[in-house]
Design a protein around this motif. Structure first.
Motif, PDB file in Angstrom:
ATOM      1  N   ALA A 151       0.812  -1.214   0.000  1.00 11.35           N
ATOM      2  CA  ALA A 151       0.000   0.000   0.000  1.00 11.35           C
ATOM      3  C   ALA A 151       0.849   1.269   0.000  1.00 11.35           C
ATOM      4  O   ALA A 151       0.465   2.277  -0.561  1.00 11.35           O
ATOM      5  N   VAL A 152       1.996   1.235   0.625  1.00 13.92           N
ATOM      6  CA  VAL A 152       2.869   2.409   0.685  1.00 13.92           C
ATOM      7  C   VAL A 152       3.991   2.209  -0.324  1.00 13.92           C
ATOM      8  O   VAL A 152       4.734   1.240  -0.257  1.00 13.92           O
ATOM      9  N   GLN A 153       4.100   3.125  -1.272  1.00 11.09           N
ATOM     10  CA  GLN A 153       5.035   2.934  -2.371  1.00 11.09           C
ATOM     11  C   GLN A 153       6.461   3.354  -2.050  1.00 11.09           C
ATOM     12  O   GLN A 153       7.382   2.979  -2.743  1.00 11.09           O
ATOM     13  N   ASN A 154       6.661   4.151  -1.034  1.00  7.65           N
ATOM     14  CA  ASN A 154       8.028   4.546  -0.706  1.00  7.65           C
ATOM     15  C   ASN A 154       8.301   4.254   0.769  1.00  7.65           C
ATOM     16  O   ASN A 154       7.414   4.229   1.578  1.00  7.65           O
ATOM     17  N   ARG A 155       9.538   4.007   1.049  1.00  3.46           N
ATOM     18  CA  ARG A 155       9.941   3.735   2.433  1.00  3.46           C
ATOM     19  C   ARG A 155      10.235   5.062   3.118  1.00  3.46           C
ATOM     20  O   ARG A 155      10.798   5.977   2.517  1.00  3.46           O
ATOM     21  N   HIS A 156       9.842   5.178   4.357  1.00  2.01           N
ATOM     22  CA  HIS A 156      10.037   6.420   5.097  1.00  2.01           C
ATOM     23  C   HIS A 156      10.328   6.082   6.553  1.00  2.01           C
ATOM     24  O   HIS A 156       9.541   5.374   7.187  1.00  2.01           O
ATOM     25  N   LEU A 157      11.434   6.548   7.051  1.00  2.00           N
ATOM     26  CA  LEU A 157      11.741   6.384   8.467  1.00  2.00           C
ATOM     27  C   LEU A 157      11.172   7.577   9.208  1.00  2.00           C
ATOM     28  O   LEU A 157      11.456   8.730   8.857  1.00  2.00           O
ATOM     29  N   ALA A 158      10.356   7.319  10.204  1.00  2.81           N
ATOM     30  CA  ALA A 158       9.726   8.396  10.957  1.00  2.81           C
ATOM     31  C   ALA A 158      10.777   9.229  11.679  1.00  2.81           C
ATOM     32  O   ALA A 158      11.754   8.697  12.218  1.00  2.81           O
ATOM     33  N   LYS A 159      10.562  10.534  11.670  1.00  7.55           N
ATOM     34  CA  LYS A 159      11.442  11.433  12.419  1.00  7.55           C
ATOM     35  C   LYS A 159      11.099  11.366  13.902  1.00  7.55           C
ATOM     36  O   LYS A 159      11.963  11.484  14.754  1.00  7.55           O
ATOM     37  N   HIS A 160       9.820  11.198  14.189  1.00 11.33           N
ATOM     38  CA  HIS A 160       9.371  11.124  15.582  1.00 11.33           C
ATOM     39  C   HIS A 160       9.429   9.668  16.024  1.00 11.33           C
ATOM     40  O   HIS A 160       8.756   8.813  15.450  1.00 11.33           O
ATOM     41  N   ILE A 161      10.230   9.364  17.032  1.00 12.35           N
ATOM     42  CA  ILE A 161      10.418   7.959  17.430  1.00 12.35           C
ATOM     43  C   ILE A 161      10.138   7.687  18.907  1.00 12.35           C
ATOM     44  O   ILE A 161      10.235   6.554  19.350  1.00 12.35           O
ATOM     45  N   ILE A 162       9.788   8.730  19.672  1.00 12.50           N
ATOM     46  CA  ILE A 162       9.492   8.539  21.094  1.00 12.50           C
ATOM     47  C   ILE A 162       7.993   8.743  21.287  1.00 12.50           C
ATOM     48  O   ILE A 162       7.467   9.808  21.000  1.00 12.50           O
ATOM     49  N   PHE A 163       7.308   7.709  21.761  1.00 11.50           N
ATOM     50  CA  PHE A 163       5.856   7.730  21.849  1.00 11.50           C
ATOM     51  C   PHE A 163       5.380   7.664  23.294  1.00 11.50           C
ATOM     52  O   PHE A 163       4.630   6.761  23.671  1.00 11.50           O
ATOM     53  N   ILE A 164       5.794   8.632  24.087  1.00 11.78           N
ATOM     54  CA  ILE A 164       5.411   8.666  25.496  1.00 11.78           C
ATOM     55  C   ILE A 164       4.408   9.787  25.761  1.00 11.78           C
ATOM     56  O   ILE A 164       3.394   9.587  26.397  1.00 11.78           O
ATOM     57  N   ILE A 222       2.923  13.372  20.425  1.00 11.18           N
ATOM     58  CA  ILE A 222       2.531  12.438  19.369  1.00 11.18           C
ATOM     59  C   ILE A 222       1.570  13.134  18.406  1.00 11.18           C
ATOM     60  O   ILE A 222       1.733  13.085  17.187  1.00 11.18           O
ATOM     61  N   LYS A 223       0.543  13.804  18.959  1.00 16.17           N
ATOM     62  CA  LYS A 223      -0.445  14.497  18.125  1.00 16.17           C
ATOM     63  C   LYS A 223       0.205  15.612  17.317  1.00 16.17           C
ATOM     64  O   LYS A 223      -0.081  15.772  16.126  1.00 16.17           O
ATOM     65  N   ALA A 224       1.073  16.397  17.951  1.00 13.84           N
ATOM     66  CA  ALA A 224       1.666  17.569  17.294  1.00 13.84           C
ATOM     67  C   ALA A 224       2.728  17.197  16.267  1.00 13.84           C
ATOM     68  O   ALA A 224       2.826  17.832  15.217  1.00 13.84           O
ATOM     69  N   LYS A 225       3.512  16.181  16.544  1.00 10.73           N
ATOM     70  CA  LYS A 225       4.631  15.857  15.656  1.00 10.73           C
ATOM     71  C   LYS A 225       4.391  14.625  14.793  1.00 10.73           C
ATOM     72  O   LYS A 225       4.507  14.674  13.576  1.00 10.73           O
ATOM     73  N   TYR A 226       4.065  13.501  15.419  1.00  5.38           N
ATOM     74  CA  TYR A 226       3.933  12.251  14.659  1.00  5.38           C
ATOM     75  C   TYR A 226       2.707  12.272  13.745  1.00  5.38           C
ATOM     76  O   TYR A 226       2.768  11.865  12.594  1.00  5.38           O
ATOM     77  N   TYR A 227       1.575  12.741  14.263  1.00 10.47           N
ATOM     78  CA  TYR A 227       0.377  12.813  13.429  1.00 10.47           C
ATOM     79  C   TYR A 227       0.627  13.704  12.216  1.00 10.47           C
ATOM     80  O   TYR A 227       0.240  13.370  11.105  1.00 10.47           O
ATOM     81  N   LEU A 228       1.258  14.845  12.431  1.00  3.44           N
ATOM     82  CA  LEU A 228       1.543  15.763  11.325  1.00  3.44           C
ATOM     83  C   LEU A 228       2.437  15.086  10.291  1.00  3.44           C
ATOM     84  O   LEU A 228       2.198  15.175   9.086  1.00  3.44           O
ATOM     85  N   GLU A 229       3.457  14.396  10.748  1.00  2.00           N
ATOM     86  CA  GLU A 229       4.358  13.682   9.839  1.00  2.00           C
ATOM     87  C   GLU A 229       3.584  12.625   9.031  1.00  2.00           C
ATOM     88  O   GLU A 229       3.759  12.509   7.817  1.00  2.00           O
TER      89      GLU A 229
END
Length: 109
Positions: free
Chosen positions: A18-31, A36-43
């Motif tokens: 389903a995802v055509q390109n690989r992407h490593l998330a910039k946000h990696i801490i999920f505490i 999470i809402k401000a950074k990971y969701y936006l990403e």
């Protein structure tokens, strides 16, 4: 890939197909939920071109029952929207001109 109902064909779709390109998330801490809402969701929204709404941050909490304050991860993929409720959400989350354009794209075969 044409847009159609995936029910009964779930086995055809994986995150790899389903995802055509690989992407490593910039946000990696999920505490922190707000982070999470401000950074990971936006990403995710930028990468996948999606809008996050009615979100639930789920964490595995051993020994904790699922409930409104402690939502456990769902063990399988699921969709909670009907076509009618999806159209309603587009109108709720986008300005009228943008909603109309989005719905035209979705309705084309």
């Amino acid at each position: 890939m044409s847009r159609s109902d995936a029910r009964g064909k779930e086995h055809k779709y994986t995150i790899d197909t389903a995802v055509q390109n690989r992407h490593l998330a910039k946000h990696i801490i999920f505490i922190n939920d707000e982070e999470i809402k401000a950074k990971y969701y936006l990403e995710c929204m930028e990468l996948l071109r999606v809008v996050v709404f009615d979100h639930t941050i789920r964490r595995r909490r051993p020994g904790t029952l699922d409930g409104p304050q402690m939502r456990q991860p769902v063990p399988h993929e699921h969709v909670d929207r009907t076509p009618t409720s999806s159209i309603s959400r587009v109108h709720k989350h986008f300005p009228p001109s943008e909603a109309s354009d989005l719905l035209l794209v979705v309705s084309k075969p």
